[in-house]
Every structure is written in C-alpha cells, then in structure tokens.
Design an enzyme around this catalytic site. Structure first.
Site, PDB file in Angstrom:
ATOM      1  N   ASN A   1      56.128  48.558 -25.884  1.00 39.88           N
ATOM      2  CA  ASN A   1      55.581  47.344 -25.264  1.00 39.88           C
ATOM      3  C   ASN A   1      54.571  46.634 -26.171  1.00 39.88           C
ATOM      4  O   ASN A   1      54.144  45.526 -25.864  1.00 39.88           O
ATOM      5  CB  ASN A   1      54.929  47.662 -23.914  1.00 39.88           C
ATOM      6  CG  ASN A   1      53.570  48.325 -24.051  1.00 39.88           C
ATOM      7  OD1 ASN A   1      53.368  49.155 -24.933  1.00 39.88           O
ATOM      8  ND2 ASN A   1      52.647  47.961 -23.193  1.00 39.88           N
TER       9      ASN A   1
ATOM     10  N   LYS B   1      61.857  46.146 -23.625  1.00 43.81           N
ATOM     11  CA  LYS B   1      61.076  47.303 -24.073  1.00 43.81           C
ATOM     12  C   LYS B   1      61.934  48.401 -24.704  1.00 43.81           C
ATOM     13  O   LYS B   1      61.534  49.020 -25.689  1.00 43.81           O
ATOM     14  CB  LYS B   1      60.265  47.881 -22.916  1.00 43.81           C
ATOM     15  CG  LYS B   1      59.167  46.951 -22.418  1.00 43.81           C
ATOM     16  CD  LYS B   1      58.380  47.593 -21.287  1.00 43.81           C
ATOM     17  CE  LYS B   1      57.317  46.644 -20.772  1.00 43.81           C
ATOM     18  NZ  LYS B   1      56.504  47.271 -19.707  1.00 43.81           N
TER      19      LYS B   1
ATOM     20  N   TYR C   1      53.230  41.856 -11.292  1.00 42.28           N
ATOM     21  CA  TYR C   1      51.877  41.292 -11.388  1.00 42.28           C
ATOM     22  C   TYR C   1      51.829  39.810 -11.018  1.00 42.28           C
ATOM     23  O   TYR C   1      50.746  39.209 -11.013  1.00 42.28           O
ATOM     24  CB  TYR C   1      51.328  41.480 -12.804  1.00 42.28           C
ATOM     25  CG  TYR C   1      52.257  41.048 -13.901  1.00 42.28           C
ATOM     26  CD1 TYR C   1      52.347  39.719 -14.292  1.00 42.28           C
ATOM     27  CD2 TYR C   1      53.091  41.981 -14.531  1.00 42.28           C
ATOM     28  CE1 TYR C   1      53.221  39.315 -15.277  1.00 42.28           C
ATOM     29  CE2 TYR C   1      53.967  41.596 -15.522  1.00 42.28           C
ATOM     30  CZ  TYR C   1      54.019  40.265 -15.892  1.00 42.28           C
ATOM     31  OH  TYR C   1      54.910  39.855 -16.872  1.00 42.28           O
TER      32      TYR C   1
ATOM     33  N   ALA D   1      64.503  52.363 -13.449  1.00 40.68           N
ATOM     34  CA  ALA D   1      64.693  53.313 -14.545  1.00 40.68           C
ATOM     35  C   ALA D   1      64.555  52.641 -15.904  1.00 40.68           C
ATOM     36  O   ALA D   1      65.096  53.118 -16.895  1.00 40.68           O
ATOM     37  CB  ALA D   1      66.065  53.984 -14.423  1.00 40.68           C
ATOM     38  N   GLY D   2      63.836  51.517 -15.974  1.00 42.00           N
ATOM     39  CA  GLY D   2      63.660  50.795 -17.236  1.00 42.00           C
ATOM     40  C   GLY D   2      62.442  51.262 -18.004  1.00 42.00           C
ATOM     41  O   GLY D   2      61.947  52.379 -17.817  1.00 42.00           O
ATOM     42  N   GLY D   3      61.946  50.380 -18.870  1.00 45.69           N
ATOM     43  CA  GLY D   3      60.827  50.733 -19.737  1.00 45.69           C
ATOM     44  C   GLY D   3      59.568  51.094 -18.980  1.00 45.69           C
ATOM     45  O   GLY D   3      58.865  52.049 -19.330  1.00 45.69           O
ATOM     46  N   ALA D   4      59.248  50.345 -17.924  1.00 43.44           N
ATOM     47  CA  ALA D   4      58.049  50.643 -17.135  1.00 43.44           C
ATOM     48  C   ALA D   4      58.188  51.986 -16.421  1.00 43.44           C
ATOM     49  O   ALA D   4      57.209  52.742 -16.302  1.00 43.44           O
ATOM     50  CB  ALA D   4      57.781  49.523 -16.135  1.00 43.44           C
TER      51      ALA D   4
ATOM     52  N   ASP E   1      51.741  51.349 -22.118  1.00 49.38           N
ATOM     53  CA  ASP E   1      51.972  51.410 -20.672  1.00 49.38           C
ATOM     54  C   ASP E   1      51.627  52.792 -20.107  1.00 49.38           C
ATOM     55  O   ASP E   1      51.160  52.906 -18.978  1.00 49.38           O
ATOM     56  CB  ASP E   1      53.435  51.112 -20.345  1.00 49.38           C
ATOM     57  CG  ASP E   1      53.781  49.638 -20.444  1.00 49.38           C
ATOM     58  OD1 ASP E   1      52.859  48.805 -20.337  1.00 49.38           O
ATOM     59  OD2 ASP E   1      54.970  49.325 -20.614  1.00 49.38           O
TER      60      ASP E   1
END
Length: 201
Positions: free
Chosen positions: A61, A40, A193, A104-107, A76
């Site tokens: 994303n 991402k 998920y 601490a990533g894209g999500a 997101d």
C-alpha cells in the site's frame, strides 16, 4: 501533520494502466506513492523489493523510491493493529477472540496478519471462497458470503471487520447479506472511510 514539505495528489488509475504508471513514477520527482483498492496485490510484482510485511501479506500500500528502485511496504498491518487495540479497549473485555472478516483482498491480508500476531482466530467470508482459500490457506477458516454461514460465524465471533469496498461512496450499500442481524456482543469495524457513517455501521 507529519511536517513534510511537498505535494500529495490523488491519481485515478485503471488496472490496465498500472504497469505504465509505475514506470513513469520511477524517475526523480516523486519520493513515493500510496496504493489503494484495487491495486494492492498487483503492486507486489511491480516493485523491486518488498519489506517483510508486504512479502508476508502479498499486498503493497506504500511505495518508496530510492534512486530508480521502488521498495514496497505494507503499513496497513501496523495501522489496523493500532485500530484493533483501541477497539478491544473500547469493548471493555467483551470481545470474544474470534474475528469474522468480510473480503479477501489487500486490506483483508493486512487485517488477518494483525489479528494473527495477537492470537485471534479468523473466519473469512468472501463471495468467491476459492480466492480466499488461495490467499489465506491454513491461516483462516473460509466460508461463503451468504446469510446462513454469516449467522453461524457471528454466533462465535466477537469482532466483525468489513475489508471490502462495499459501501464506499454509497451510503445505502452494506456488505452483509439480507437477513443478517448483529447483536450487542459483536464489535463492528468498517474499513470503508467514505462515508464515515456507512450502512453497515
């Protein structure tokens, strides 16, 4: 569900092949594509334009092809915001307005953006705190991902959100350090998920 005609396929993409893969998706034939862990943030530099949320979060994303141009979006933020609003309703007002975010990533970037627009205070726990400080600066308090710091954060937090991939496909793995226990005051949200019932939950 969206009444769209077409095909939607999954492609496993090693990080070192990402640039070439994006170039191959520019010609006609694909309307766009989605991007997930761990691409991402890297995708930001590979598209031609960013929408405001993608620019704000530094993560993409969803990519839409217009001619030979690629436009990067971050859905997101909106998606997590809707989930968050449901969580607060489910908690029936018990949620204290401090969130502990793991990762601490894209999500995490999308999650923090959604929390900020709702006036929440955010604490980020990450294995490499320096990376989290670079990503969030003054927008969050950053602590190491160890038991003592997690316990201290949970003393004031009403919401725990796992944005890491720990537990993805491995039912026994939890992103929390050993010895950390949750009490009934904390509402837990796991962005993993698969499986739906994670070790954290």
């Amino acid at each position: 569900a969206a009444a769209l005609r077409g095909a939607y396929e999954a492609i496993r993409m090693p990080a070192n092949d990402l640039d070439d893969a994006v170039s191959s998706l520019r010609p006609a034939g694909h309307d766009g594509f989605n991007v997930t862990i761990p691409h991402k943030e890297a995708m930001v530099a590979l598209v031609d334009r960013l929408d405001s949320l993608a620019a704000e979060t530094g993560a993409v994303n969803t990519v839409k092809r217009v001619g030979r141009s690629l436009i990067g979006y971050n859905t997101d933020v909106t998606g997590f915001g809707r989930l968050f609003d449901r969580l607060v309703l489910i908690a029936e007002g018990r949620v204290r307005d401090v969130a502990l975010v793991l990762g601490a990533g894209g999500a995490a970037r999308a999650t923090v953006a959604a929390l900020h627009t709702r006036g929440w205070t955010v604490v980020i726990a990450n294995r490499t705190p320096e990376r989290a400080v670079r990503a969030f600066g003054a927008h969050a308090t950053v602590v190491p991902l160890d038991a003592s710091d997690i316990h201290a954060a949970l003393d004031v937090a009403g919401l725990l959100i796992n944005t890491t991939s720990v537990g993805m496909g491995v039912r026994t793995d939890s992103p929390l350090p050993r010895g950390v226990h949750l009490d009934a005051r904390v509402t837990v949200c796991d962005l993993v998920y698969s499986p739906l019932d994670t070790a954290l939950l």
